[in-house]
Design a protein around this motif. Structure first.
Motif, PDB file in Angstrom:
ATOM      1  N   VAL A 130       0.892  -1.154   0.000  1.00 37.67           N
ATOM      2  CA  VAL A 130       0.000   0.000   0.000  1.00 37.67           C
ATOM      3  C   VAL A 130       0.933   1.207   0.000  1.00 37.67           C
ATOM      4  CG1 VAL A 130      -1.770   1.274   1.239  1.00 37.67           C
ATOM      5  CG2 VAL A 130      -1.792  -1.237   1.265  1.00 37.67           C
ATOM      6  N   PRO A 131       1.031   1.931  -1.131  1.00 35.73           N
ATOM      7  CA  PRO A 131       1.994   3.024  -1.231  1.00 35.73           C
ATOM      8  C   PRO A 131       1.772   4.106  -0.174  1.00 35.73           C
ATOM      9  CG  PRO A 131       1.105   2.482  -3.383  1.00 35.73           C
ATOM     10  CD  PRO A 131       0.281   1.742  -2.363  1.00 35.73           C
ATOM     11  N   ARG A 132       2.820   4.875   0.081  1.00 35.11           N
ATOM     12  CA  ARG A 132       2.770   5.953   1.070  1.00 35.11           C
ATOM     13  C   ARG A 132       1.619   6.900   0.731  1.00 35.11           C
ATOM     14  NH1 ARG A 132       5.082  11.054   2.383  1.00 35.11           N
ATOM     15  NH2 ARG A 132       5.969  11.054   4.494  1.00 35.11           N
ATOM     16  N   HIS A 133       0.836   7.209   1.749  1.00 33.25           N
ATOM     17  CA  HIS A 133      -0.317   8.088   1.591  1.00 33.25           C
ATOM     18  C   HIS A 133      -0.701   8.625   2.969  1.00 33.25           C
ATOM     19  CE1 HIS A 133      -2.103   4.334   2.921  1.00 33.25           C
ATOM     20  NE2 HIS A 133      -3.188   5.019   3.272  1.00 33.25           N
ATOM     21  N   ASP A 140       7.366   8.107   8.772  1.00 31.13           N
ATOM     22  CA  ASP A 140       8.542   8.963   8.613  1.00 31.13           C
ATOM     23  C   ASP A 140       9.553   8.752   9.734  1.00 31.13           C
ATOM     24  OD1 ASP A 140       7.418   9.990   6.315  1.00 31.13           O
ATOM     25  OD2 ASP A 140       6.792  11.878   7.227  1.00 31.13           O
ATOM     26  N   ASP A 141       9.076   8.368  10.916  1.00 30.75           N
ATOM     27  CA  ASP A 141       9.977   8.244  12.071  1.00 30.75           C
ATOM     28  C   ASP A 141      10.210   6.795  12.504  1.00 30.75           C
ATOM     29  OD1 ASP A 141       7.410   7.889  12.973  1.00 30.75           O
ATOM     30  OD2 ASP A 141       7.629   9.167  14.733  1.00 30.75           O
ATOM     31  N   LEU A 161      -3.244   2.291  15.991  1.00 32.29           N
ATOM     32  CA  LEU A 161      -3.975   3.527  15.703  1.00 32.29           C
ATOM     33  C   LEU A 161      -3.050   4.454  14.941  1.00 32.29           C
ATOM     34  CD1 LEU A 161      -6.163   5.712  15.907  1.00 32.29           C
ATOM     35  CD2 LEU A 161      -5.278   6.253  18.187  1.00 32.29           C
ATOM     36  N   ILE A 162      -3.470   4.853  13.751  1.00 29.72           N
ATOM     37  CA  ILE A 162      -2.731   5.826  12.953  1.00 29.72           C
ATOM     38  C   ILE A 162      -3.512   7.134  13.010  1.00 29.72           C
ATOM     39  CG2 ILE A 162      -1.805   6.408  10.679  1.00 29.72           C
ATOM     40  CD1 ILE A 162      -1.844   3.364  10.070  1.00 29.72           C
ATOM     41  N   PRO A 163      -2.927   8.191  13.596  1.00 33.77           N
ATOM     42  CA  PRO A 163      -3.637   9.471  13.671  1.00 33.77           C
ATOM     43  C   PRO A 163      -3.916  10.056  12.290  1.00 33.77           C
ATOM     44  CG  PRO A 163      -1.778   9.419  15.202  1.00 33.77           C
ATOM     45  CD  PRO A 163      -1.641   8.225  14.290  1.00 33.77           C
ATOM     46  N   ALA A 164      -4.891  10.935  12.209  1.00 35.48           N
ATOM     47  CA  ALA A 164      -5.230  11.613  10.962  1.00 35.48           C
ATOM     48  C   ALA A 164      -4.013  12.350  10.410  1.00 35.48           C
ATOM     49  CB  ALA A 164      -6.369  12.598  11.203  1.00 35.48           C
ATOM     50  N   HIS A 165      -3.894  12.367   9.088  1.00 37.90           N
ATOM     51  CA  HIS A 165      -2.878  13.122   8.342  1.00 37.90           C
ATOM     52  C   HIS A 165      -1.451  12.607   8.507  1.00 37.90           C
ATOM     53  CE1 HIS A 165      -6.058  15.932   7.411  1.00 37.90           C
ATOM     54  NE2 HIS A 165      -6.308  16.068   8.693  1.00 37.90           N
ATOM     55  N   VAL A 166      -1.244  11.440   9.111  1.00 38.06           N
ATOM     56  CA  VAL A 166       0.102  10.885   9.271  1.00 38.06           C
ATOM     57  C   VAL A 166       0.430  10.035   8.045  1.00 38.06           C
ATOM     58  CG1 VAL A 166       1.539   9.301  10.615  1.00 38.06           C
ATOM     59  CG2 VAL A 166       0.059  10.941  11.789  1.00 38.06           C
ATOM     60  N   PRO A 167       1.458  10.402   7.274  1.00 38.37           N
ATOM     61  CA  PRO A 167       1.835   9.606   6.105  1.00 38.37           C
ATOM     62  C   PRO A 167       2.300   8.210   6.523  1.00 38.37           C
ATOM     63  CG  PRO A 167       2.851  11.774   6.019  1.00 38.37           C
ATOM     64  CD  PRO A 167       2.270  11.610   7.396  1.00 38.37           C
ATOM     65  N   HIS A 168       1.881   7.204   5.758  1.00 36.19           N
ATOM     66  CA  HIS A 168       2.261   5.833   6.060  1.00 36.19           C
ATOM     67  C   HIS A 168       2.206   4.970   4.808  1.00 36.19           C
ATOM     68  CE1 HIS A 168      -2.085   6.227   6.656  1.00 36.19           C
ATOM     69  NE2 HIS A 168      -2.199   4.949   6.345  1.00 36.19           N
ATOM     70  N   LYS A 169       2.915   3.857   4.882  1.00 36.21           N
ATOM     71  CA  LYS A 169       2.984   2.854   3.825  1.00 36.21           C
ATOM     72  C   LYS A 169       2.817   1.514   4.516  1.00 36.21           C
ATOM     73  CE  LYS A 169       6.524   0.840   0.783  1.00 36.21           C
ATOM     74  NZ  LYS A 169       7.894   1.002   0.246  1.00 36.21           N
TER      75      LYS A 169
END
Length: 121
Positions: free
Chosen positions: A42-45, A65-66, A78-86
């Motif tokens: 699932v590409p970074r988004h 990113d970190d 839990l992934i917070p809103a607006h946090v880029p992830h792959k």
């Protein structure tokens, strides 16, 4: 009275040869069961929704990113809103994702980052 259903009664969306999704939307939230074949990416988004991901089977590596974290069966992230992830499927994986607010891009089928072909690592 609300009607009961199951994922198996919902539309099966074949997003690529490696990723398939069943999705249910309420007024304010989206619930999805996602099948990711080993190697699917699932590409970074990022998105405006908070995301809870729970792995039913398999293993899914999330990259941020970190740093990165790998979820296995029974684990929740839990992934917070607006946090880029792959995400990368380390094994054939069944994932339950819950989003609030609901994923309007998924409802419109405007989620090209998932639909642009076979992603494999």
């Amino acid at each position: 009275m609300p009607a009961a259903t199951s994922f198996d009664k919902l539309e099966t969306e074949k997003l690529s040869t490696l990723i398939t999704r069943h999705m249910l939307n309420g007024e304010d939230a989206t619930l999805a069961r996602i099948f990711l074949a080993r190697g699917a990416v699932v590409p970074r988004h990022s998105h405006r929704s908070e995301q809870f991901s729970m792995i039913l089977s398999g293993a899914l590596k999330f990259e941020f990113d970190d740093g990165e974290t790998t979820l296995r069966a029974g684990e929740i992230l839990l992934i917070p809103a607006h946090v880029p992830h792959k995400a990368v499927a380390l094994e054939d994986t069944v994932d339950i994702d819950f989003f609030a607010p609901r994923r309007e891009d998924w409802i419109r089928k405007d989620d090209a980052y998932l639909r642009r072909g076979d992603h494999k690592e």
